[in-house]
Design a protein around this motif. Structure first.
Motif, PDB file in Angstrom:
ATOM      1  N   CYS A 163       0.800  -1.238   0.000  1.00 48.96           N
ATOM      2  CA  CYS A 163       0.000   0.000   0.000  1.00 48.96           C
ATOM      3  C   CYS A 163       0.822   1.273   0.000  1.00 48.96           C
ATOM      4  O   CYS A 163       0.301   2.351  -0.304  1.00 48.96           O
ATOM      5  CB  CYS A 163      -0.934   0.002   1.209  1.00 48.96           C
ATOM      6  SG  CYS A 163      -2.166  -1.323   1.178  1.00 48.96           S
ATOM      7  N   PHE A 206       3.298   1.161  -4.067  1.00 50.78           N
ATOM      8  CA  PHE A 206       1.971   1.675  -4.406  1.00 50.78           C
ATOM      9  C   PHE A 206       1.723   1.707  -5.912  1.00 50.78           C
ATOM     10  O   PHE A 206       0.608   1.473  -6.379  1.00 50.78           O
ATOM     11  CB  PHE A 206       1.811   3.076  -3.810  1.00 50.78           C
ATOM     12  CG  PHE A 206       0.538   3.763  -4.208  1.00 50.78           C
ATOM     13  CD1 PHE A 206      -0.688   3.335  -3.719  1.00 50.78           C
ATOM     14  CD2 PHE A 206       0.562   4.838  -5.099  1.00 50.78           C
ATOM     15  CE1 PHE A 206      -1.873   3.968  -4.100  1.00 50.78           C
ATOM     16  CE2 PHE A 206      -0.618   5.468  -5.483  1.00 50.78           C
ATOM     17  CZ  PHE A 206      -1.837   5.025  -4.978  1.00 50.78           C
ATOM     18  N   HIS A 228      -8.594   0.590  -6.748  1.00 53.23           N
ATOM     19  CA  HIS A 228      -9.611  -0.259  -6.136  1.00 53.23           C
ATOM     20  C   HIS A 228     -10.251  -1.084  -7.237  1.00 53.23           C
ATOM     21  O   HIS A 228     -10.247  -0.690  -8.406  1.00 53.23           O
ATOM     22  CB  HIS A 228     -10.707   0.588  -5.473  1.00 53.23           C
ATOM     23  CG  HIS A 228     -10.226   1.416  -4.323  1.00 53.23           C
ATOM     24  ND1 HIS A 228      -9.665   0.865  -3.192  1.00 53.23           N
ATOM     25  CD2 HIS A 228     -10.215   2.761  -4.131  1.00 53.23           C
ATOM     26  CE1 HIS A 228      -9.348   1.828  -2.352  1.00 53.23           C
ATOM     27  NE2 HIS A 228      -9.659   2.991  -2.899  1.00 53.23           N
ATOM     28  N   ARG A 230      -7.287  -3.373  -2.720  1.00 52.46           N
ATOM     29  CA  ARG A 230      -6.461  -2.874  -3.807  1.00 52.46           C
ATOM     30  C   ARG A 230      -6.554  -3.907  -4.925  1.00 52.46           C
ATOM     31  O   ARG A 230      -6.904  -5.060  -4.698  1.00 52.46           O
ATOM     32  CB  ARG A 230      -4.988  -2.723  -3.396  1.00 52.46           C
ATOM     33  CG  ARG A 230      -4.727  -1.704  -2.309  1.00 52.46           C
ATOM     34  CD  ARG A 230      -4.950  -0.279  -2.789  1.00 52.46           C
ATOM     35  NE  ARG A 230      -4.540   0.670  -1.760  1.00 52.46           N
ATOM     36  CZ  ARG A 230      -5.330   1.092  -0.774  1.00 52.46           C
ATOM     37  NH1 ARG A 230      -6.567   0.619  -0.670  1.00 52.46           N
ATOM     38  NH2 ARG A 230      -4.900   1.966   0.111  1.00 52.46           N
ATOM     39  N   GLY A 277      -1.859   4.280   3.238  1.00 51.16           N
ATOM     40  CA  GLY A 277      -1.123   4.789   2.103  1.00 51.16           C
ATOM     41  C   GLY A 277      -1.819   5.918   1.357  1.00 51.16           C
ATOM     42  O   GLY A 277      -2.781   6.517   1.851  1.00 51.16           O
TER      43      GLY A 277
END
Length: 517
Positions: A94, A98, A104, A373, A442
């Motif tokens: 995260c 990243f 999402h 995620r 994050g």
């Protein structure tokens, strides 16, 4: 011969569908990843489909499979999903990496839900980066401070109403009442319109808000799962997640308000104005009217039901723990005494025990109980358990972070199921430990967290300054969570009793009076 051709065609189609949806059901077994064997089609979600378990229950069950695992596997229907357990691995995915996990997993059809799909939460990669950079200035501490008086005016009005209820009306389902406050705050802070939902519970904004709050219903959950797991079918059916009349209402409201302000030169210190200011940047770099409408709608969507629910959990915990409530009221009384009887932004922001109570409630009953995620690039994970193989997640693989399970893990919290606000007073390191994530982790953590916390604290302080919140004979302790909703909410609601305090301290509201609503 014709019948044979048809039969063979049907068999071929069914075989293709079977292979397409079931090909991944052995992936975790192959790599030695702890998991619960899935059922065909429904994966690990069969008990949720029959409303015997909530998603929270399913996630907790997978989390508890192997305490030493860095991650476990679960099947969201036929989609293989990685459930992270290790805090370092969560931080790696995260924060450090990243760029490989920016998005999402969507559950909206942009054609069916254009306004909703434009909300910051649902945007992907570069579009998200661009929009977030433009929207972020709206949520700085200084900007929230400018809206604090607007919030406070609503809170004063609401607390006054509760403190003067007749004896026969003091017991009620709290969320149905508290959502009127969140509606009024969003109305004034986001849209710049004045509503008093206590006096006018049928105002159109509140009516539409209640319809939006039904987003966690079982029907909408099925729509979400269809969009996530069978997008071709969802696109074919063209089923909007929210009724079109709701999104049309909000889009018209926002666009018309913007037009009126521009034509009449009206300037108001609220979210809509701050977004409009961002649209005045250089051509191609500012927000469009549609962007503004989507983000303003997102503020309402995120601030109406979820903040009301989270605040209700706070009052539920205070009702169950009267000693904690008394200690918090003592802090409020002391702040009033030392601050000219005013509950200002600085006064509320500096309340240590209030902060601890809210944090502890979000630890036990956080609205964002699962974070997600989706991978945008191939990424190799370490072995899930000693002796297993490393596992490479492919692009579009689902990653879940079980915030609620981590919040109740005895590895990170002593007596994890007990409500103890003092843990946040005595150990300041919890906030940055990586094991506390009520608003996410994050860069994609909730952008409106400061605004939500401020709104919660304002209403908590004003209510407790004048009232006591108690359990009623109908209260359920402990709370039993609903299995028919994706959202975290008690099966029977928040049945509580609110009574005026015997010695109500004076609250100076002169500094609020006259604020433009």
């Amino acid at each position: 011969m014709e019948y044979l051709t048809i039969t063979l065609s049907v068999v071929a189609i069914l075989t293709a569908i079977y292979y397409y949806y079931l090909k991944n059901l052995n992936v975790f077994k192959k790599y030695g990843i702890p998991h619960i064997p899935p059922k065909p089609i429904v994966g690990n979600f069969g008990s949720m489909m029959t409303m015997q378990s909530s998603i929270l229950d399913i996630v907790q069950k997978v989390y508890d499979l192997c305490p030493d695992a860095k991650y476990a596997g679960m099947y969201e229907f036929t989609s293989a999903t990685i459930l992270l357990r290790d805090l370092d691995l969560i931080k790696s995915i995260c924060v450090k990496n990243f760029d490989s996990f920016q998005d999402h997993r969507g559950f909206l059809d942009k054609k069916a839900d254009p306004l909703f799909a434009g909300v910051l939460f649902f945007l992907d990669s570069e579009e998200w980066k661009s929009q977030r950079n433009l929207v972020s200035p709206v949520f700085t501490s200084s900007k929230i401070k400018t809206m604090f008086k607007l919030m406070s005016a609503c809170a004063v009005r609401f607390a006054d109403y509760l403190s003067k209820l007749p004896e026969s009306e003091r017991e009620f389902e709290l969320k149905s009442v508290l959502s009127k406050f969140t509606n009024d705050v969003i109305a004034t802070c986001a849209f710049g319109i004045e509503v008093d939902t206590i006096k006018d519970p049928n105002n159109e904004l509140f009516v539409k808000g209640k319809q939006i709050s039904n987003i966690g219903s079982f029907t909408n959950l099925m729509k979400q799962m269809m969009n996530r797991n069978m997008p071709f079918l969802a696109n074919m059916l063209n089923l909007p997640f929210l009724p079109r009349n709701i999104t049309d209402f909000f889009e018209d409201l926002i666009i018309d308000t913007m037009k009126t302000r521009q034509e009449k030169g009206i300037y108001r210190p609220d979210m809509l104005q701050l977004l409009m200011d961002q649209s005045n940047k250089k051509e191609g770099k500012g927000l469009t009217n549609f962007n503004i409408a989507s983000h303003a709608f997102g503020f309402y969507f995120g601030g109406f039901d979820s903040v009301a629910t989270q605040t209700c959990f706070v009052f539920q915990m205070l009702a169950e723990n009267p000693d904690v409530q008394a200690k918090l009221q003592a802090e409020i009384d002391e702040v009033l005494e030392n601050n000219n009887r005013q509950l200002t932004y600085e006064a509320i922001s500096g309340m240590t025990y209030l902060d601890a109570v809210v944090n502890e409630t979000m630890r036990l009953y956080g609205i964002s109980f699962v974070l997600d995620r989706v991978s945008t690039k191939a990424f190799e994970l370490p072995p899930a358990v000693p002796g297993a193989k490393p596992f490479t997640v492919q692009p579009r693989t689902n990653i879940w972070i079980p915030a609620s399970a981590i919040h109740r893990d005895p590895k990170y919290y002593e007596n994890p199921d007990k409500f103890e606000p003092e843990r946040f007073v005595n150990d300041k390191s919890i906030i940055n430990s990586g094991a506390f994530m009520p608003f996410g982790v994050g860069p994609r953590m909730c952008i409106g967290n400061r605004f939500a916390l401020t709104k919660m604290k304002v209403i908590i302080c004003h209510i407790l300054a004048r009232c006591e919140v108690k359990l009623s004979p109908k209260s359920r302790v402990p709370l039993e969570m609903s299995t028919s909703s994706f959202a975290l909410q008690p099966k029977n609601g928040f049945l509580l009793r609110v009574e005026p305090r015997k010695n109500i301290p004076t609250v100076n509201v002169d500094w609020i009076n006259g604020v433009s609503q």
